[in-house]
Design an enzyme around this catalytic site. Structure first.
Site, mmCIF file in Angstrom:
data_model
loop_
_atom_site.group_PDB
_atom_site.id
_atom_site.type_symbol
_atom_site.label_atom_id
_atom_site.label_comp_id
_atom_site.label_asym_id
_atom_site.label_seq_id
_atom_site.Cartn_x
_atom_site.Cartn_y
_atom_site.Cartn_z
ATOM 1 N N PHE A 135 0.729 -1.173 -0.136
ATOM 2 C CA PHE A 135 0.124 0.094 -0.274
ATOM 3 C C PHE A 135 0.972 1.106 -0.176
ATOM 4 O O PHE A 135 0.674 1.681 0.830
ATOM 5 C CB PHE A 135 -0.552 0.092 1.253
ATOM 6 N N LYS A 181 8.320 -4.667 -12.628
ATOM 7 C CA LYS A 181 8.288 -5.178 -13.255
ATOM 8 C C LYS A 181 8.622 -7.291 -13.339
ATOM 9 O O LYS A 181 9.594 -7.688 -13.535
ATOM 10 C CB LYS A 181 9.566 -4.576 -13.992
ATOM 11 N N LYS A 204 11.436 -4.329 -19.190
ATOM 12 C CA LYS A 204 10.342 -3.957 -20.609
ATOM 13 C C LYS A 204 10.429 -4.643 -21.036
ATOM 14 O O LYS A 204 9.184 -4.717 -22.197
ATOM 15 C CB LYS A 204 9.985 -1.968 -20.474
#
Lengths: 347, 347
Positions: A11, A128, A227
């Site tokens: 969070f 990622k 990515k």
């Protein structure tokens, strides 16, 4: 349809961004798109953990995190579960994996994602690490358990690059992917075009909050390589890992290089590239000179972009933000919408 | 899942483009994406009409159309049905409306689309007429009958502008849409920047096959206005018609205007724009000067582009082809994939 029950692992900025969007736009998402999301659990190292099968109010979670930084004042049925207990025990259809991670081991996020999929939860993540390091294994587990693994926020934050390539261009025959996938390096290159040298431009990027204190992950192309792996695997169905990416960073570029490109009507960009060649998929990250007429050439500052070269459409380019609290939070909404569509909800 | 049975109304360039894609890539679409399309009927004014509940081979249809221009040699259960009979009687889940039309009455395509929806068929179309003129009515009929109306090919051909805005950016809060939506006028403006005057540039566009013999629909912004209406209605949930679009074409632009813009670092573009202002949605088509740094500025020649301005992501721009036989044929594949997703198929 009934609500999608969501467990948040983490969070921090992104989790709070998602909670903010659900607090502000939950009714609109439900009424206009039929997407009814109910947060039933949050596990965070700092704030603590809460679980309530009937749902936790996102505004209440945000207020608690913003006040004393704990969920002590949040009403809950269960408390103090660690991340793995939350993943296993919480009443949740979807686990949002938003914990910290790295591109070396992917842990602890990788274990979280793996555990959630094995327990038959859909997984959405902006991390990622797990998907760049272990996509083939995780995708196979998701298929076996009949659930979805969505990771829109790992590439271009909430700009829907992965859903564009994997869903909207399905069947168009993507043969090549080229992108500006790292905002920090693009900002540095844009500043160098305005006259700064590499060190000055990097210091500016750090002052603006784009670059980390240790900027090597950006500058050496490691972030972009992660990515590239995700794009190759998600959009082209490849099974690459980080080690498959030929990688070169931007630290070697000088102002003279930048000026020479400008004189030729070109711009230096750190380009992540994936190319299909028969059954082989090749991936690289390297600084490249892009002609000023190419859609990627006009992408300046911290903006990101990707060009899909397809057999049926030629080039299709998507340009949008590559970072931001709400932008990355929105990536999770995009993933939830994809799960909603795939499980029979109206689009 | 079982095959999607498809009836084609019209077998001109676009219908043949779709058949070509299904002939070449049907197995790939089935195996990789679970999209199994079976053409069960075709009704065309020139080739004639054929219906076969078990399916018609797309390669056979193409060969027949290319040989003697008729379906006489194609095996079929039924022949000679007109378009409306085909829509009513053919065993089809989806009707592809690809007949001729115009932006004044939308006929006969409008009646085809209305009839298909009323008979509980999903409709996919590349025809601007019906959706630019009667979207609110048609969308209401689709909702009432529990079927989908998809029209990706009406804006930017197969570049998935509508699915991006309506599905992938759902909930992101689109407040403004700006686009280069007409390839002919963008080609003319690009040529004027290279030194041609308006008349020369238009003649070149006609010689290249971009512009019709009567180019007024392009030059006066009527074509772009139709696309603006479709974007506003599909993406923003507006209920605009053609009459709501403030429209100005490019015929008044001179080389001096183009040169003045270039001197200021700007480019003239024919911009279609939709803006939400509270409960009101305003739409326009007009030549506008765009700063060279804007993503739309780099869009040259016959390429199209759209920028969605959103509350959560800022600007998201999509650039791609605006025309082409296979590109427009692919728009129908994108629509079929959307129907497949919405009816419970895996994405």
């Amino acid at each position: 349809m009934s609500a999608l029950r969501l467990a948040l692992i983490g969070f921090g900025t992104v989790g709070q961004g998602l909670a903010r969007i659900l607090a502000d736009r939950g009714a609109d998402l439900r009424e206009r798109y039929g997407l009814d999301v109910r947060i039933t659990a949050v596990a965070d190292l700092r704030c603590g953990s809460v679980h309530a099968a009937d749902g936790l109010d996102p505004a209440r979670l945000l207020a608690a995190a913003g006040a004393d930084g704990t969920f002590d004042a949040v009403d809950a049925e269960d408390r103090g579960w660690d991340a793995l207990t939350t993943i296993r025990e919480a009443q949740a259809d979807v686990v949002a994996e938003l914990a910290f991670t790295d591109l070396a081991t992917g842990e602890p996020a990788l274990t979280h994602v793996r555990t959630a999929l094995e327990h038959g939860r859909h997984v959405i993540t902006t991390n990622k690490g797990p998907v760049a390091l272990a996509w083939p294994e995780l995708a196979a587990t998701a298929r076996r358990r009949g659930v979805r693994l969505e990771a829109e926020g790992t590439v271009m934050s909430g700009t829907p690059a992965l859903h564009l390539g994997a869903e909207l261009l399905a069947g168009a025959g993507v043969t090549r992917i080229e992108g500006i996938l790292n905002g920090t390096t693009n900002y540095v290159l844009t500043r160098m075009e305005a006259g700064a040298d590499f060190g000055e431009a990097l210091a500016e990027a750090q002052a603006e909050g784009y670059a980390e204190a240790d900027p090597s992950g950006d500058v050496e192309g490691i972030d972009a390589a992660g990515k590239v792996v995700i794009l190759a695997n998600r959009v082209m169905g490849a099974e690459l890992t980080m080690a498959d990416v030929a990688r070169e960073g931007i630290a070697g570029l000088t102002r003279a290089d930048v000026e020479a490109a400008a004189a030729a009507g070109e711009r230096w960009k750190l380009i992540g590239r994936v190319e299909r060649d028969g059954q082989t998929v090749r991936a690289s990250v390297a600084p490249r000179r892009v002609p000023a007429t190419h859609p990627l050439a006009s992408v300046g500052g911290a903006t990101n972009a990707v060009t899909y070269t397809t057999e049926l459409l030629g080039d299709v380019t998507l340009i949008g933000p590559g970072a931001g609290k709400l932008a990355t939070g929105y990536a999770l909404i995009a993933d939830l919408l994809a799960i909603h569509r795939a499980t029979g909800g109206a689009a």
